[in-house]
Design a protein around this motif. Structure first.
Motif, short mmCIF file in Angstrom:
data_model
loop_
_atom_site.label_atom_id
_atom_site.label_comp_id
_atom_site.label_asym_id
_atom_site.label_seq_id
_atom_site.Cartn_x
_atom_site.Cartn_y
_atom_site.Cartn_z
N ASN A 170 46.83 73.46 24.96
CA ASN A 170 45.70 73.14 24.09
C ASN A 170 46.09 73.09 22.63
O ASN A 170 45.24 72.97 21.76
CB ASN A 170 44.55 74.12 24.31
N GLU A 171 47.39 73.15 22.34
CA GLU A 171 47.88 73.04 20.97
C GLU A 171 48.72 71.79 20.76
O GLU A 171 49.11 71.47 19.64
CB GLU A 171 48.70 74.28 20.59
N VAL A 172 49.01 71.08 21.87
CA VAL A 172 49.85 69.89 21.78
C VAL A 172 49.18 68.76 22.55
O VAL A 172 48.85 68.91 23.72
CB VAL A 172 51.26 70.14 22.34
N GLY A 173 48.98 67.62 21.91
CA GLY A 173 48.39 66.46 22.56
C GLY A 173 47.96 65.46 21.51
O GLY A 173 47.75 65.79 20.34
N VAL A 174 47.82 64.19 21.94
CA VAL A 174 47.47 63.12 21.00
C VAL A 174 46.26 62.36 21.53
O VAL A 174 46.05 62.27 22.74
CB VAL A 174 48.65 62.15 20.80
N PRO A 175 45.44 61.82 20.63
CA PRO A 175 44.32 61.00 21.08
C PRO A 175 44.81 59.81 21.90
O PRO A 175 45.83 59.20 21.58
CB PRO A 175 43.66 60.54 19.77
N LEU A 176 44.07 59.48 22.94
CA LEU A 176 44.44 58.42 23.86
C LEU A 176 43.36 57.35 23.86
O LEU A 176 42.17 57.65 23.98
CB LEU A 176 44.58 58.99 25.27
N ALA A 177 43.78 56.09 23.73
CA ALA A 177 42.85 54.95 23.81
C ALA A 177 43.46 53.89 24.72
O ALA A 177 44.63 53.54 24.57
CB ALA A 177 42.57 54.37 22.42
N GLU A 178 42.65 53.39 25.66
CA GLU A 178 43.09 52.32 26.54
C GLU A 178 42.01 51.24 26.60
O GLU A 178 40.82 51.53 26.46
CB GLU A 178 43.39 52.85 27.94
N HIS A 179 42.45 50.00 26.84
CA HIS A 179 41.54 48.86 26.83
C HIS A 179 41.65 48.06 28.12
O HIS A 179 42.74 47.82 28.63
CB HIS A 179 41.84 47.96 25.63
N TRP A 180 40.49 47.66 28.66
CA TRP A 180 40.40 46.79 29.83
C TRP A 180 40.07 45.38 29.35
O TRP A 180 39.07 45.17 28.66
CB TRP A 180 39.33 47.30 30.78
N ASP A 181 40.92 44.42 29.72
CA ASP A 181 40.74 43.04 29.27
C ASP A 181 40.21 42.13 30.36
O ASP A 181 40.21 40.90 30.22
CB ASP A 181 42.05 42.49 28.72
N GLY A 182 39.74 42.72 31.45
CA GLY A 182 39.26 41.95 32.57
C GLY A 182 40.26 41.85 33.69
O GLY A 182 39.92 41.47 34.82
N THR A 183 41.52 42.22 33.38
CA THR A 183 42.58 42.15 34.38
C THR A 183 43.28 43.49 34.59
O THR A 183 43.54 43.90 35.73
CB THR A 183 43.64 41.11 33.95
N ARG A 184 43.56 44.18 33.48
CA ARG A 184 44.27 45.45 33.61
C ARG A 184 43.95 46.35 32.42
O ARG A 184 43.48 45.89 31.38
CB ARG A 184 45.78 45.23 33.70
N TRP A 185 44.23 47.66 32.61
CA TRP A 185 44.12 48.64 31.54
C TRP A 185 45.44 48.73 30.80
O TRP A 185 46.51 48.75 31.41
CB TRP A 185 43.77 50.02 32.10
N SER A 186 45.40 48.80 29.46
CA SER A 186 46.60 48.88 28.63
C SER A 186 46.44 49.95 27.57
O SER A 186 45.35 50.14 27.02
CB SER A 186 46.87 47.54 27.94
N LEU A 187 47.53 50.63 27.27
CA LEU A 187 47.54 51.58 26.17
C LEU A 187 47.42 50.85 24.84
O LEU A 187 48.02 49.80 24.65
CB LEU A 187 48.83 52.40 26.19
N VAL A 188 46.64 51.44 23.92
CA VAL A 188 46.50 50.88 22.58
C VAL A 188 46.89 51.97 21.58
O VAL A 188 46.38 53.09 21.65
CB VAL A 188 45.06 50.40 22.31
N ARG A 189 47.77 51.63 20.68
CA ARG A 189 48.29 52.61 19.73
C ARG A 189 47.18 53.16 18.83
O ARG A 189 46.32 52.41 18.36
CB ARG A 189 49.39 51.98 18.87
#
Length: 377
Positions: A170-189
């Motif tokens: 609970n002291e180490v971790g980064v915000p995570l954002a992913e996007h669905w474009d209608g075909t697949r989920w992708s990581l977004v910086r």
């Protein structure tokens, strides 16, 4: 304290009101609506996704006979809540934290699954096609813990899921954002925030170039905005108690966005409400419950001068929790009494609604799911 659920963190997802602006009347009354609880050990709901007054989804988890949580999805048909079968990725923990609906045949639910101790969690996304739920593959950041905590949809090919990744504690971790474009989920910086645990707890998508994500980083509020090209940190204040977190976000318009959470001190904590007016985020004074701590876990902005916030007022030492709700009428927040079916452990995790119509809240009452409804009319 961080948001509630029986064994770890619960972070409710975004909620977006549907239809035209309205103002809630002062005599609103919450009524408990029976909802399925398939487990004799524990059942809890974390998020709501409305399509229409006769088509609402609630998601969460239930403890299976193996004593590990499995995904839980329930559907409101205008008359009653019904249990709908949903898949699990592993025989270990499988929990849903957020839900978002595009249409009656396009609904998303997100969370995580794991097979061992902390660190093995992986993101999980379920999709409803009008007939059945299925698991859709999602990427992760690194080998350590990744979890989705919320999801929001701007359209069928424009869906965002947020949470945290690359966490070893609970002291180490980064915000995570992913996007669905209608075909697949992708990581977004997302921006590099430096040392400290970072998490997105809520997300709301107004359009393809207007998306907000809220949470916390290093015990301070975190707000980021997607402008169609990149995520950028937007300055947000903290509450008066010190450690501050935002747990949910909802928007009526681009210049009318609300975020809620909690500001904690050593022996007490206050509800935290912030508002975006198109220029800046500012703290809006809010009410607190009768217990030492009050947390707002869900919010729904109806538009006009009506906003609902739900959560719990609690004493972490005695493990005593009571549901808590309040309403914004355009001028001030007012406490709206809410029922508590259980004797000592009741909380609300998410909210959803239809301006001028039903307002829903969901959570848990001891070991059972809890849903309640009032009117925004």
């Amino acid at each position: 304290m961080k948001p509630l659920r029986p064994l770890a963190l619960l972070v409710p997802a975004f909620v977006l009101a549907l239809a035209s602006p309205a103002t809630a009347g002062p005599a609103a009354t919450w009524t408990v609506i029976a909802s399925p609880s398939p487990s004799a050990q524990a059942n809890y709901l974390t998020s709501l996704a409305p399509v229409s007054p006769t088509d609402v989804w609630a998601v969460g988890a239930w403890y299976r006979p193996s004593a590990t949580p499995g995904t839980l999805t329930e559907h409101w048909d205008g008359t009653e809540w019904n249990l709908v079968p949903s898949p699990n990725a592993t025989s270990g923990y499988n929990e849903l934290y957020g839900a978002a609906a595009v249409s009656s045949t396009d609904v998303w639910a997100v969370g995580y699954h794991n097979i061992a101790l902390y660190g093995s969690e992986k993101t999980m996304a379920l999709h409803w096609n009008g007939s059945a739920w299925s698991i859709v593959p999602t990427p992760n950041i690194g080998r350590n813990a990744n979890e989705f905590r919320a999801v929001a949809a701007a359209g069928p090919n424009d869906v965002w899921a947020v949470g945290f990744g690359a966490s070893t504690s609970n002291e180490v971790g980064v915000p995570l954002a992913e996007h669905w474009d209608g075909t697949r989920w992708s990581l977004v910086r997302t921006p590099n925030l430096g040392r400290g645990f970072g998490i997105f707890n809520g997300v709301v998508a107004l359009s393809a170039n207007d998306v907000w994500a809220v949470g916390s980083h290093a015990d301070a509020t975190l707000v980021e905005h997607w402008d169609g090209t990149a995520w950028k940190v937007v300055s947000s204040p903290n509450g008066s108690r010190g450690d501050s977190s935002l747990y949910a976000v909802s928007a009526a318009r681009p210049d009318d966005v609300w975020a809620v959470g909690e500001s904690e001190g050593n022996s007490s904590g206050d509800s935290l409400v912030e508002h975006w007016d198109g220029t800046t985020w500012a703290v809006v004074p809010s009410k607190d419950g009768s217990k030492p701590f009050t947390a707002l876990n869900g919010v729904v902005a109806m538009g006009g001068s009506s906003v609902w916030a739900v959560g719990a007022t609690y004493d972490p030492i005695s493990v005593f929790y009571r549901t808590f709700t309040e309403h914004w009428d355009g001028t001030a927040w007012t406490v709206v009494p809410s029922p508590n079916p259980a004797r000592e452990y009741d909380y609300l995790a998410g909210a959803a609604g239809f301006p001028g119509g039903d307002v829903w809240a969901a959570g848990a009452a001891h070991i059972d799911t809890l849903t309640m409804k009032t009117s925004d009319a």
